[in-house]
Scaffold this motif. Structure first.
Motif, PDB file in Angstrom:
ATOM      1  N   ASP A  14      22.103 -23.198  12.298  1.00 50.16           N
ATOM      2  CA  ASP A  14      21.843 -24.138  13.390  1.00 50.16           C
ATOM      3  C   ASP A  14      20.715 -25.087  12.955  1.00 50.16           C
ATOM      4  O   ASP A  14      20.015 -24.827  11.972  1.00 50.16           O
ATOM      5  N   PRO A  15      20.549 -26.205  13.660  1.00 49.95           N
ATOM      6  CA  PRO A  15      19.544 -27.194  13.262  1.00 49.95           C
ATOM      7  C   PRO A  15      18.119 -26.629  13.132  1.00 49.95           C
ATOM      8  O   PRO A  15      17.362 -27.043  12.251  1.00 49.95           O
ATOM      9  N   GLU A  16      17.742 -25.671  13.980  1.00 45.41           N
ATOM     10  CA  GLU A  16      16.396 -25.091  13.910  1.00 45.41           C
ATOM     11  C   GLU A  16      16.185 -24.328  12.603  1.00 45.41           C
ATOM     12  O   GLU A  16      15.119 -24.411  11.988  1.00 45.41           O
ATOM     13  N   ASP A  17      17.207 -23.576  12.161  1.00 42.78           N
ATOM     14  CA  ASP A  17      17.094 -22.851  10.892  1.00 42.78           C
ATOM     15  C   ASP A  17      17.002 -23.822   9.721  1.00 42.78           C
ATOM     16  O   ASP A  17      16.258 -23.589   8.763  1.00 42.78           O
ATOM     17  N   ILE A  18      17.740 -24.915   9.793  1.00 41.17           N
ATOM     18  CA  ILE A  18      17.676 -25.920   8.726  1.00 41.17           C
ATOM     19  C   ILE A  18      16.301 -26.577   8.718  1.00 41.17           C
ATOM     20  O   ILE A  18      15.728 -26.827   7.649  1.00 41.17           O
ATOM     21  N   ASP A  20      13.555 -25.094   9.458  1.00 41.07           N
ATOM     22  CA  ASP A  20      12.685 -24.118   8.798  1.00 41.07           C
ATOM     23  C   ASP A  20      12.799 -24.209   7.279  1.00 41.07           C
ATOM     24  O   ASP A  20      11.801 -24.118   6.559  1.00 41.07           O
ATOM     25  N   VAL A  21      14.023 -24.383   6.776  1.00 43.81           N
ATOM     26  CA  VAL A  21      14.226 -24.526   5.329  1.00 43.81           C
ATOM     27  C   VAL A  21      13.539 -25.798   4.828  1.00 43.81           C
ATOM     28  O   VAL A  21      12.839 -25.790   3.809  1.00 43.81           O
ATOM     29  N   LEU A  22      13.716 -26.903   5.552  1.00 44.05           N
ATOM     30  CA  LEU A  22      13.093 -28.165   5.148  1.00 44.05           C
ATOM     31  C   LEU A  22      11.566 -28.072   5.193  1.00 44.05           C
ATOM     32  O   LEU A  22      10.868 -28.615   4.321  1.00 44.05           O
ATOM     33  N   LYS A  23      11.025 -27.365   6.179  1.00 39.40           N
ATOM     34  CA  LYS A  23       9.572 -27.166   6.261  1.00 39.40           C
ATOM     35  C   LYS A  23       9.072 -26.343   5.076  1.00 39.40           C
ATOM     36  O   LYS A  23       8.010 -26.622   4.519  1.00 39.40           O
ATOM     37  N   ALA A  24       9.842 -25.317   4.697  1.00 35.61           N
ATOM     38  CA  ALA A  24       9.451 -24.496   3.543  1.00 35.61           C
ATOM     39  C   ALA A  24       9.460 -25.326   2.268  1.00 35.61           C
ATOM     40  O   ALA A  24       8.569 -25.190   1.423  1.00 35.61           O
ATOM     41  N   LEU A  25      10.455 -26.212   2.128  1.00 42.41           N
ATOM     42  CA  LEU A  25      10.488 -27.104   0.967  1.00 42.41           C
ATOM     43  C   LEU A  25       9.275 -28.030   0.964  1.00 42.41           C
ATOM     44  O   LEU A  25       8.629 -28.231  -0.069  1.00 42.41           O
ATOM     45  N   SER A  26       8.945 -28.578   2.111  1.00 41.86           N
ATOM     46  CA  SER A  26       7.792 -29.470   2.227  1.00 41.86           C
ATOM     47  C   SER A  26       6.496 -28.747   1.875  1.00 41.86           C
ATOM     48  O   SER A  26       5.648 -29.265   1.136  1.00 41.86           O
ATOM     49  N   LYS A  27       6.343 -27.544   2.387  1.00 41.60           N
ATOM     50  CA  LYS A  27       5.144 -26.746   2.106  1.00 41.60           C
ATOM     51  C   LYS A  27       5.039 -26.434   0.614  1.00 41.60           C
ATOM     52  O   LYS A  27       3.969 -26.544   0.016  1.00 41.60           O
ATOM     53  N   GLY A  28       6.166 -26.063   0.002  1.00 44.54           N
ATOM     54  CA  GLY A  28       6.172 -25.776  -1.435  1.00 44.54           C
ATOM     55  C   GLY A  28       5.829 -26.998  -2.269  1.00 44.54           C
ATOM     56  O   GLY A  28       5.098 -26.908  -3.250  1.00 44.54           O
TER      57      GLY A  28
END
Length: 89
Positions: A14-18, A20-28
């Motif tokens: 769902d969009p919320e899980d995606i 979270d993935v994009l936020k993890a990429l940004s943080k990394g």
């Protein structure tokens, strides 16, 4: 875990899980280290640094819509000459 040179993962989320993935990429990206892994053995660690090439594309047809974000960088940036070429005319 053993080291990998390629990571691929595909899922229906769902969009919320995606987000979270994009936020993890940004943080990394901010930390200069991205670690990719899933339930299979192995981890791929990337260390982005310097100038990064960003490509954003979006598509639409009758049945679907999509966007892609691609980030690329050189592990060992090429050294370019700092002198101008000699050109005769």
């Amino acid at each position: 875990m053993k080291s990998k040179t390629e990571f691929r993962h595909e899922a229906l989320l769902d969009p919320e899980d995606i987000q979270d993935v994009l936020k993890a990429l940004s943080k990394g990206l901010g930390k200069g280290k991205l670690e990719f892994s899933d339930e299979k053995e192995g981890t791929l660690t990337l260390e982005p640094s310097g100038l990064l090439r960003l490509k954003v594309s979006a598509y639409e047809d009758e049945d679907s819509q999509q966007f892609e974000v691609k980030v690329r960088w050189e592990k060992r940036p090429k050294r370019l000459s700092k002198t101008r070429p000699e050109i005769s005319s």
